[in-house]
Scaffold this active site. Sequence first.
Site, PDB file in Angstrom:
ATOM      1  N   CYS A 111       0.828  -1.207   0.000  1.00 19.44           N
ATOM      2  CA  CYS A 111       0.000   0.000   0.000  1.00 19.44           C
ATOM      3  C   CYS A 111       0.868   1.266   0.000  1.00 19.44           C
ATOM      4  O   CYS A 111       1.552   1.536  -0.957  1.00 19.44           O
ATOM      5  CB  CYS A 111      -0.971  -0.063   1.182  1.00 19.44           C
ATOM      6  SG  CYS A 111      -2.247   1.205   1.210  1.00 19.44           S
ATOM      7  N   HIS A 112       0.851   2.036   1.079  1.00 14.93           N
ATOM      8  CA  HIS A 112       1.668   3.248   1.195  1.00 14.93           C
ATOM      9  C   HIS A 112       3.071   2.966   1.754  1.00 14.93           C
ATOM     10  O   HIS A 112       3.914   3.854   1.786  1.00 14.93           O
ATOM     11  CB  HIS A 112       0.983   4.279   2.100  1.00 14.93           C
ATOM     12  CG  HIS A 112      -0.199   4.942   1.477  1.00 14.93           C
ATOM     13  ND1 HIS A 112      -1.432   4.315   1.362  1.00 14.93           N
ATOM     14  CD2 HIS A 112      -0.349   6.174   0.951  1.00 14.93           C
ATOM     15  CE1 HIS A 112      -2.289   5.148   0.793  1.00 14.93           C
ATOM     16  NE2 HIS A 112      -1.658   6.283   0.519  1.00 14.93           N
TER      17      HIS A 112
END
Length: 186
Positions: A111-112
């Site tokens: 994800c991030h």
Amino acid sequence: MHDISGKKVAIIATHGFEQSELEVPLHKLKDAGAEVHVISLEKGDIKGWDKDDWGQKVKVDHAIGEVSPDDYDALVLPGGQINPDLLRVEPKVIDFIKKIYAQKKVLAAICHAPWLLVEAGIAKGHPMTSYHSIKTDVINAGADWQDKEVVTDKGLVTSRNPGDLGAFCAKIAEEIAEGRHERRAA
């Protein structure tokens, strides 16, 4: 999923980690036989983020200053927007990530969390994926960003989003089972 009995995995996170991105790898890697430790900036509990609000607390096994990358076979970095943004300004966390990478151990980010790979100077020259909102950051750091569920490059595992957790965890276990990735340049 590959049997990774006898292997040790670190998960580094702090408040604001995406709930499923920590808990699913924690449980799946334990189920595959690994000893898994949650590591954070300090001991106690860290609170997750669950889709659109605060989630549940997770117990921290060790503070970052109490552990060494030498003790682990792999490192998993959960995402969420808050968690990697807070961690990327922590020198001990970035140093831990750099050492895991230099030791050619499995390094996984979802994800991030590839923000942490960017901060550690690891993205350059690697095929990677991430959550779409940080695609430009990953590309600007020199990675070959790919719009795929999971991208693996000699022990470096990245995944787009929590919808890909099954494939992400399976690939982590596979890479751990393969051992150190000696062809990777440190």
